[in-house]
Design a protein around this motif. Sequence first.
Motif, short mmCIF file in Angstrom:
data_model
loop_
_atom_site.label_atom_id
_atom_site.label_comp_id
_atom_site.label_asym_id
_atom_site.label_seq_id
_atom_site.Cartn_x
_atom_site.Cartn_y
_atom_site.Cartn_z
N ARG A 75 2.62 -13.09 -9.56
CA ARG A 75 4.05 -12.10 -9.91
C ARG A 75 3.34 -11.09 -10.67
N ALA A 76 2.05 -10.92 -11.04
CA ALA A 76 1.60 -9.82 -11.95
C ALA A 76 1.78 -8.38 -11.28
N HIS A 77 1.89 -8.35 -9.99
CA HIS A 77 2.17 -7.07 -9.46
C HIS A 77 3.69 -6.53 -9.71
N LEU A 78 4.63 -7.45 -10.00
CA LEU A 78 5.84 -6.94 -10.40
C LEU A 78 6.04 -6.17 -11.69
N LEU A 79 4.84 -6.26 -12.58
CA LEU A 79 5.04 -5.52 -13.76
C LEU A 79 4.74 -4.25 -13.61
N ASP A 80 4.32 -3.77 -12.41
CA ASP A 80 4.09 -2.15 -11.99
C ASP A 80 5.00 -1.66 -11.26
N ARG A 81 6.14 -2.40 -11.15
CA ARG A 81 7.48 -1.84 -10.28
C ARG A 81 8.40 -1.22 -10.86
N LEU A 103 14.64 6.14 -28.67
CA LEU A 103 14.67 5.89 -27.27
C LEU A 103 14.26 7.09 -26.38
N PRO A 104 13.44 6.53 -25.31
CA PRO A 104 13.19 7.65 -24.42
C PRO A 104 14.21 8.36 -23.56
N VAL A 105 14.51 9.56 -23.23
CA VAL A 105 15.66 10.04 -22.51
C VAL A 105 15.39 10.54 -21.20
N THR A 106 15.88 11.06 -20.31
CA THR A 106 15.84 11.66 -19.26
C THR A 106 16.15 13.25 -19.48
N ALA A 107 15.81 14.08 -18.49
CA ALA A 107 16.36 15.43 -18.83
C ALA A 107 17.74 15.69 -19.16
N THR A 108 18.54 14.77 -18.48
CA THR A 108 20.01 14.82 -18.64
C THR A 108 20.39 13.83 -19.97
N HIS A 109 19.52 13.54 -20.64
CA HIS A 109 20.04 12.78 -22.09
C HIS A 109 20.07 11.33 -21.82
N LYS A 110 20.02 10.62 -20.55
CA LYS A 110 20.25 9.58 -20.71
C LYS A 110 19.12 8.62 -20.72
N VAL A 111 19.32 7.30 -21.21
CA VAL A 111 18.18 6.57 -21.66
C VAL A 111 17.24 6.37 -20.33
N HIS A 112 16.05 6.35 -20.54
CA HIS A 112 15.21 6.44 -19.56
C HIS A 112 14.79 4.96 -19.38
N ARG A 113 15.58 4.12 -18.62
CA ARG A 113 15.37 2.79 -18.42
C ARG A 113 14.23 2.58 -17.56
N ALA A 114 13.85 3.33 -16.91
CA ALA A 114 12.91 3.32 -15.85
C ALA A 114 11.60 3.37 -16.58
N GLY A 136 13.17 -5.51 -6.31
CA GLY A 136 14.07 -5.32 -7.60
C GLY A 136 15.30 -4.88 -7.34
N ARG A 137 16.02 -4.27 -8.48
CA ARG A 137 17.38 -4.15 -8.41
C ARG A 137 17.70 -2.58 -8.56
N LEU A 162 0.80 -0.93 0.03
CA LEU A 162 0.01 0.16 0.02
C LEU A 162 0.77 1.19 0.01
N ASN A 163 2.06 1.07 0.42
CA ASN A 163 2.82 2.40 0.54
C ASN A 163 4.23 2.25 -0.05
N GLY A 164 4.21 1.44 -1.41
CA GLY A 164 5.64 1.39 -1.88
C GLY A 164 6.48 2.61 -1.99
N GLY A 165 5.96 3.72 -2.27
CA GLY A 165 6.71 4.70 -2.44
C GLY A 165 7.61 5.13 -1.51
N GLU A 166 7.09 5.18 0.08
CA GLU A 166 7.85 5.52 1.04
C GLU A 166 8.69 4.26 1.76
N ALA A 167 8.12 3.06 1.58
CA ALA A 167 8.94 1.88 2.14
C ALA A 167 9.87 1.22 1.32
N THR A 168 9.92 1.50 -0.01
CA THR A 168 10.89 0.52 -0.64
C THR A 168 12.14 1.40 -0.83
N GLY A 169 13.33 0.63 -0.35
CA GLY A 169 14.64 1.33 -0.51
C GLY A 169 15.63 0.06 -0.80
#
Length: 590
Positions: free
Chosen positions: A584-590, A522-533, A435-436, A373-380
């Motif tokens: 394992r369907a929930h892993l597709l959204d991480r 390929l999608p890129v970030t603001a610093t012109h790196k490939v946006h793998r996320a 994840g990694r 429920l709170n992945g944003g604050e609990a995952t590190g």
Amino acid sequence: MAANGTIGQGRSGAATVAELVQAQWGDHRVGAKYEDLVLTHHELAGAAAARAALLGELLPRGAEPHLGVLLGNVPEYPLWLSAAALAGAAVVGINPTRRGPELARDISHTDCALLITERALLPLLAGLDLPVPPGRILVVDDPAYRDLLGPYEGTTPGEIAAGGRGRGAAGTPAPASRMLLYFTSGSTGAPKAALCTQGRLAAAGHSLARHFEVRRDDVHYLCMPMFHGNAVIAGWAPALAGGAAVALRRRFSASAFLPDVRRYGATYFTYVGRAVQYLLATPSAPDDRDHPLRCGFGTEAGAVDAARFAERFGVRLTEGYGSSEGGAAIRRTPDTPPGAVGRAAPGDDLAVVDPETGAELPRARLDPAGRLLNGGEATGELVNRGRSSFEGYWRNPEATAARTRGRGEGRVGAGWYWTGDLFFRDTEGFFHFAGRTDDRLRVDSENLAAAVIENILARYAPAAGVAVYAVPDPVAGDQVMAALALRDGAVFDPDDFAAFLAAQPDLGTKMAPRFVRTMEALPVTATHKVHRAALRRTGFRCPEPVWWTPVAPVAPVVPAGSAYRRFTAADQAALLALYRDHDRAHLLDR
């Protein structure tokens, strides 16, 4: 010596692997089984001593006492492990799925002065620029090998310890003597050779022997490849420490698993998640529970498959988290809930922290169905803030320092062991893998680096840009996905791409992409790196065309040159159902 059946008392006082091998001398119980070959512990110790004496003569003076072992799981593998231990040398596990220059690099980087191999694997070495001259490449199933070893037969472990046969490799082995160099991959692309000393390997053997109550009449079935730490650290070492026997299978076979277990009287085995899936894919039979197996120990068997395995075969699987580096370990306990890995191993101070600040993150909240429920604050990132057994990487001080955030004044978390893996921890203290933190992939329980695969795919002429990233496997670990930005006017030809892959000499057997996404850019970030996320989040659920080789339980790894076809809406629906079946369907959204 204690009677057969005594728990965990095999060789409990030994501080080094050499002492564990020496303790086999005079023990005439069965120590190893392979096909029709049976060797006693006494015979194993004597054969190891002969090889240690030969090793002492063959190693050049002044060379690092490192021997590369490029073998299947045949008796020569544990014999050379034992020989290296007696001689104070180190075994480098050479991965036979590596190819061409990458394989040569592994051997050169670890300063192998001797190479032990077999005729079936010799073609892998053909044409490579190796630091090992032909006279120090020993082929164990060649008659010349027996002739070379002949003069040293009859050597005892005591003679090796006293320096009486051969000149030895590094004097009397101590707990700090190097014993293993096992490759692990990171985000930099170049595999790193993790160090493991005799003391750490012996301690791991004693610890697991106690944890699993290893008895002297147990038989550990070694079917996972011995160039990985799984089989050696979690299978061979506890057998050696507990006085148990080992049974060897050249390479894993799902169909041969139960026949082998029954034939050898195996009571314990190590596994990876994919092997469990292979076993579950075999046809069920009324006698599936008719075997002596007591337990299995390994990683990445999902909760669904572990429950299915226990139900079908009557064997409890014990999940663990750890690596060849030995920096952090998590053990599954009987009360570990589904989806969790377990609790910290004794002595580890594990925490899930913000990688920027080092602050421990809030505990995860899960709903009744186990959804986070709170992945944003609990995952590190998972760290070990206590004293770890990490011993560094061979000739890679930068990677060693990065792992512990050393070499910097006031760095956050300096001295901790940073796993590079994302976790969350629930309110009961159980750790869950999420994840990694870098661009690693774990395919069929082998770590791969995205950069290495990208460098190979970049040779594909129609591609102007390439990004490689992980998508979750529907059963265990990851699958390789590649995004190709095509050059102006280029059209993706799946047959041409398959032929390109088949022609790449350094494309390892687990590197070929399962999915290929074709894009204009390929999608890129603001610093012109490939946006793998962003690529990972959409995975195969994207608007652009996707090509794939269909997932099948018996073929988790894509052979180079396999046929690719369009990934259709029907394919996606069927694949998503497979993810749901394995929870394992929930892993597709991480």
